[in-house]
Design a protein around this motif. Structure first.
Motif, PDB file in Angstrom:
ATOM      1  N   VAL A 151      33.500  10.132  73.536  1.00  0.00           N
ATOM      2  CA  VAL A 151      32.091   9.975  73.161  1.00  0.00           C
ATOM      3  C   VAL A 151      31.873  10.555  71.765  1.00  0.00           C
ATOM      4  CG1 VAL A 151      29.716  10.525  73.801  1.00  0.00           C
ATOM      5  CG2 VAL A 151      31.422  10.082  75.579  1.00  0.00           C
ATOM      6  N   ILE A 152      31.409   9.698  70.855  1.00  0.00           N
ATOM      7  CA  ILE A 152      31.233  10.101  69.457  1.00  0.00           C
ATOM      8  C   ILE A 152      29.771   9.933  69.056  1.00  0.00           C
ATOM      9  CG2 ILE A 152      32.039   9.760  67.089  1.00  0.00           C
ATOM     10  CD1 ILE A 152      34.459   8.262  68.306  1.00  0.00           C
ATOM     11  N   PRO A 153      28.996  11.023  69.078  1.00  0.00           N
ATOM     12  CA  PRO A 153      27.617  10.926  68.594  1.00  0.00           C
ATOM     13  C   PRO A 153      27.596  10.921  67.063  1.00  0.00           C
ATOM     14  CG  PRO A 153      28.092  13.169  69.259  1.00  0.00           C
ATOM     15  CD  PRO A 153      29.335  12.363  69.554  1.00  0.00           C
ATOM     16  N   GLU A 154      26.643  10.205  66.496  1.00  0.00           N
ATOM     17  CA  GLU A 154      26.565  10.100  65.037  1.00  0.00           C
ATOM     18  C   GLU A 154      25.282  10.754  64.545  1.00  0.00           C
ATOM     19  OE1 GLU A 154      27.149   6.797  61.494  1.00  0.00           O
ATOM     20  OE2 GLU A 154      27.886   6.454  63.510  1.00  0.00           O
ATOM     21  N   ARG A 155      25.454  11.900  63.881  1.00  0.00           N
ATOM     22  CA  ARG A 155      24.291  12.611  63.371  1.00  0.00           C
ATOM     23  C   ARG A 155      23.634  11.844  62.222  1.00  0.00           C
ATOM     24  NH1 ARG A 155      27.451  17.530  64.417  1.00  0.00           N
ATOM     25  NH2 ARG A 155      26.287  18.847  65.864  1.00  0.00           N
ATOM     26  N   LYS A 156      22.316  11.900  62.178  1.00  0.00           N
ATOM     27  CA  LYS A 156      21.558  11.324  61.075  1.00  0.00           C
ATOM     28  C   LYS A 156      21.934  12.082  59.800  1.00  0.00           C
ATOM     29  CE  LYS A 156      16.727  10.055  60.142  1.00  0.00           C
ATOM     30  NZ  LYS A 156      16.322  10.896  58.994  1.00  0.00           N
ATOM     31  N   TRP A 157      22.348  11.383  58.769  1.00  0.00           N
ATOM     32  CA  TRP A 157      22.965  12.037  57.606  1.00  0.00           C
ATOM     33  C   TRP A 157      22.044  13.055  56.946  1.00  0.00           C
ATOM     34  CZ3 TRP A 157      21.616  12.108  52.407  1.00  0.00           C
ATOM     35  CH2 TRP A 157      20.583  11.256  52.011  1.00  0.00           C
ATOM     36  N   ASN A 162      20.659  18.583  65.394  1.00  0.00           N
ATOM     37  CA  ASN A 162      20.451  17.995  66.722  1.00  0.00           C
ATOM     38  C   ASN A 162      19.747  16.644  66.658  1.00  0.00           C
ATOM     39  OD1 ASN A 162      17.957  18.942  65.925  1.00  0.00           O
ATOM     40  ND2 ASN A 162      17.342  19.596  67.967  1.00  0.00           N
ATOM     41  N   GLU A 163      19.890  15.934  65.529  1.00  0.00           N
ATOM     42  CA  GLU A 163      19.283  14.612  65.388  1.00  0.00           C
ATOM     43  C   GLU A 163      20.391  13.560  65.230  1.00  0.00           C
ATOM     44  OE1 GLU A 163      15.189  16.176  63.211  1.00  0.00           O
ATOM     45  OE2 GLU A 163      16.540  14.834  62.130  1.00  0.00           O
ATOM     46  N   TYR A 164      20.412  12.621  66.155  1.00  0.00           N
ATOM     47  CA  TYR A 164      21.456  11.591  66.191  1.00  0.00           C
ATOM     48  C   TYR A 164      20.822  10.206  66.143  1.00  0.00           C
ATOM     49  CZ  TYR A 164      24.223  15.530  67.917  1.00  0.00           C
ATOM     50  OH  TYR A 164      24.832  16.758  68.049  1.00  0.00           O
ATOM     51  N   ILE A 165      21.513   9.272  65.473  1.00  0.00           N
ATOM     52  CA  ILE A 165      21.000   7.898  65.462  1.00  0.00           C
ATOM     53  C   ILE A 165      21.625   7.070  66.580  1.00  0.00           C
ATOM     54  CG2 ILE A 165      20.546   7.927  62.983  1.00  0.00           C
ATOM     55  CD1 ILE A 165      23.059   6.131  62.675  1.00  0.00           C
ATOM     56  N   GLY A 166      22.623   7.607  67.252  1.00  0.00           N
ATOM     57  CA  GLY A 166      23.223   6.883  68.359  1.00  0.00           C
ATOM     58  C   GLY A 166      24.573   7.440  68.759  1.00  0.00           C
ATOM     59  N   LYS A 186      28.965   0.714  72.134  1.00  0.00           N
ATOM     60  CA  LYS A 186      27.772   1.554  71.961  1.00  0.00           C
ATOM     61  C   LYS A 186      27.333   2.112  73.316  1.00  0.00           C
ATOM     62  CE  LYS A 186      27.275   0.924  67.533  1.00  0.00           C
ATOM     63  NZ  LYS A 186      26.386  -0.073  66.957  1.00  0.00           N
ATOM     64  N   LEU A 187      27.168   3.421  73.394  1.00  0.00           N
ATOM     65  CA  LEU A 187      26.714   4.079  74.618  1.00  0.00           C
ATOM     66  C   LEU A 187      25.227   4.403  74.549  1.00  0.00           C
ATOM     67  CD1 LEU A 187      29.724   6.521  75.173  1.00  0.00           C
ATOM     68  CD2 LEU A 187      29.375   4.237  76.137  1.00  0.00           C
ATOM     69  N   SER A 188      24.595   4.058  73.445  1.00  0.00           N
ATOM     70  CA  SER A 188      23.156   4.234  73.280  1.00  0.00           C
ATOM     71  C   SER A 188      22.590   2.893  72.841  1.00  0.00           C
ATOM     72  CB  SER A 188      22.863   5.301  72.230  1.00  0.00           C
ATOM     73  OG  SER A 188      23.357   4.879  70.963  1.00  0.00           O
ATOM     74  N   LYS A 189      21.318   2.861  72.560  1.00  0.00           N
ATOM     75  CA  LYS A 189      20.738   1.644  72.021  1.00  0.00           C
ATOM     76  C   LYS A 189      21.455   1.276  70.729  1.00  0.00           C
ATOM     77  CE  LYS A 189      16.119   2.246  73.994  1.00  0.00           C
ATOM     78  NZ  LYS A 189      14.674   2.443  73.711  1.00  0.00           N
ATOM     79  N   THR A 190      21.631  -0.023  70.512  1.00  0.00           N
ATOM     80  CA  THR A 190      22.362  -0.483  69.336  1.00  0.00           C
ATOM     81  C   THR A 190      21.710   0.023  68.065  1.00  0.00           C
ATOM     82  OG1 THR A 190      23.079  -2.463  70.499  1.00  0.00           O
ATOM     83  CG2 THR A 190      23.185  -2.518  68.115  1.00  0.00           C
ATOM     84  N   TYR A 191      22.539   0.516  67.166  1.00  0.00           N
ATOM     85  CA  TYR A 191      22.049   0.988  65.876  1.00  0.00           C
ATOM     86  C   TYR A 191      22.965   0.470  64.775  1.00  0.00           C
ATOM     87  CZ  TYR A 191      25.834   4.402  66.357  1.00  0.00           C
ATOM     88  OH  TYR A 191      27.058   4.984  66.521  1.00  0.00           O
TER      89      TYR A 191
END
Length: 336
Positions: A151-157, A162-166, A186-191
């Motif tokens: 699982v790879i969360p992608e932080r908002k640059w 603690n803010e991720y875009i997906g 994608k494990l979250s809504k498509t981004y």
């Protein structure tokens, strides 16, 4: 920010840190807002965000919001409600209409709760490859047992820690191609990945201090470099930069080092460099010594430090002569 002893010079401002007496400890250049902090307590180089991060002791994302507030600029995003993020059992059968890339400023942003259903555990094969547990912790890498995916969360640059875009998931199933299993899902809504630069949130300060950012393709490549105590790498999730990613990287005001995977044509690499030239100093890593196995499609980041540092040291500066080579190739393509 309670600095004092502020004095204006023709090309810069000088000041003392809030708790310091040296009235030249802070130097801010007028043309670029580049910052140098030199005192017995601090010794840093970077930009105006670096100054805020140092004085306030906060992250890049919080410094960004702080400056927005001071300047009266709007800082907003769409906060995702995780309760509405329900799984669609038919999603895999639904065709997605491909559209011309557009930037959606209202992409939902998730907080840390988006990771609560996943296990906070490094994947052992990644550890064997050189992705260390401390890197997984910094980038909040997890594992999904039921999906058999890393699982790879992608932080908002430019957001908080603690803010991720997906979230994307990389399969751990051997020979996944034989079973028609996608490598990434994608494990979250498509981004759209093209609106973000992976690793920039975590590595912003190191990039500013080093004066360059190494642009890689894969997220794992960033993790490998971080595992080797190198915080200058970012990933674009592709071998082609979007307009928004170029804009983000230009805003860093540092040298851009393009380092795509083995096997990418040199003229494609030059095309990517040309997106920054002449606005920023730009260079590229190209293996002229066959240090990376041909046909492997490995990233320079996959190499041992000795090899990687050699390739980085001997990177090619993209200048007018390189641009002419690109133009000659493009003309030949048109004729053919």
């Amino acid at each position: 920010m309670e600095c004092h002893g502020l004095h204006e010079y023709p090309t810069e401002w000088r000041a003392a840190l809030p708790q310091g007496n040296n009235k030249t400890a802070i130097c801010v250049k007028k043309d670029t807002l580049s910052v140098a902090i030199r005192s017995s307590e601090e010794n840093r180089r970077g930009d105006i965000f670096t100054l805020v991060m140092t004085i306030k002791g906060i992250s890049f994302g919080k410094a960004n919001k702080y400056l927005h507030n001071i300047l009266g600029l709007k800082y907003s995003y769409s906060k995702s409600d995780n309760k509405d993020n329900k799984k669609d059992p038919l999603a895999i059968f639904k065709k997605v209409k491909r559209q011309r890339y557009t930037i959606d400023k209202d992409v939902p942003v998730y907080d840390d709760s988006c990771m609560k259903e996943y296990t906070d555990l490094p994947y052992i094969d990644w550890v064997r490859e050189g992705v260390m547990p401390f890197a997984c912790k910094r980038f909040n890498i997890g594992y999904s047992y039921d999906r058999k995916r890393i699982v790879i969360p992608e932080r908002k640059w430019d957001g908080d820690d603690n803010e991720y875009i997906g979230i994307s998931g990389r399969t751990t199933v051997p020979n996944y191609e034989m079973f028609d299993i996608p490598k990434f899902f994608k494990l979250s809504k498509t981004y759209p990945k093209g609106i973000n630069v992976y690793g920039l949130n975590e590595n912003y300060q190191t990039i500013q201090e080093a004066g360059y950012a190494v642009v890689l393709e894969a997220q794992k490549s960033v993790l490998k470099r971080y595992s080797r105590k190198d915080g200058t790498a970012v990933a674009i999730g592709n071998c082609e930069l979007t307009e928004e990613q170029v804009r983000i990287l230009i805003s860093l005001n540092v040298e851009i080092v393009v380092a795509l995977d083995e096997g990418i044509d040199i003229n494609h690499i030059r095309q990517e460099c040309d997106k920054f030239y002449p606005i920023r100093k730009v260079s590229y890593i190209y293996d002229r010594w066959d240090l990376i196995k041909k046909g492997s499609k490995d990233s320079p980041a996959d190499m041992p430090n000795k090899v990687y540092n050699f390739l980085l040291k001997h990177r090619v500066l993209y200048d007018e002569s390189e641009r002419r080579k690109l133009r000659d190739w493009q003309e030949r393509q048109v004729k053919n």
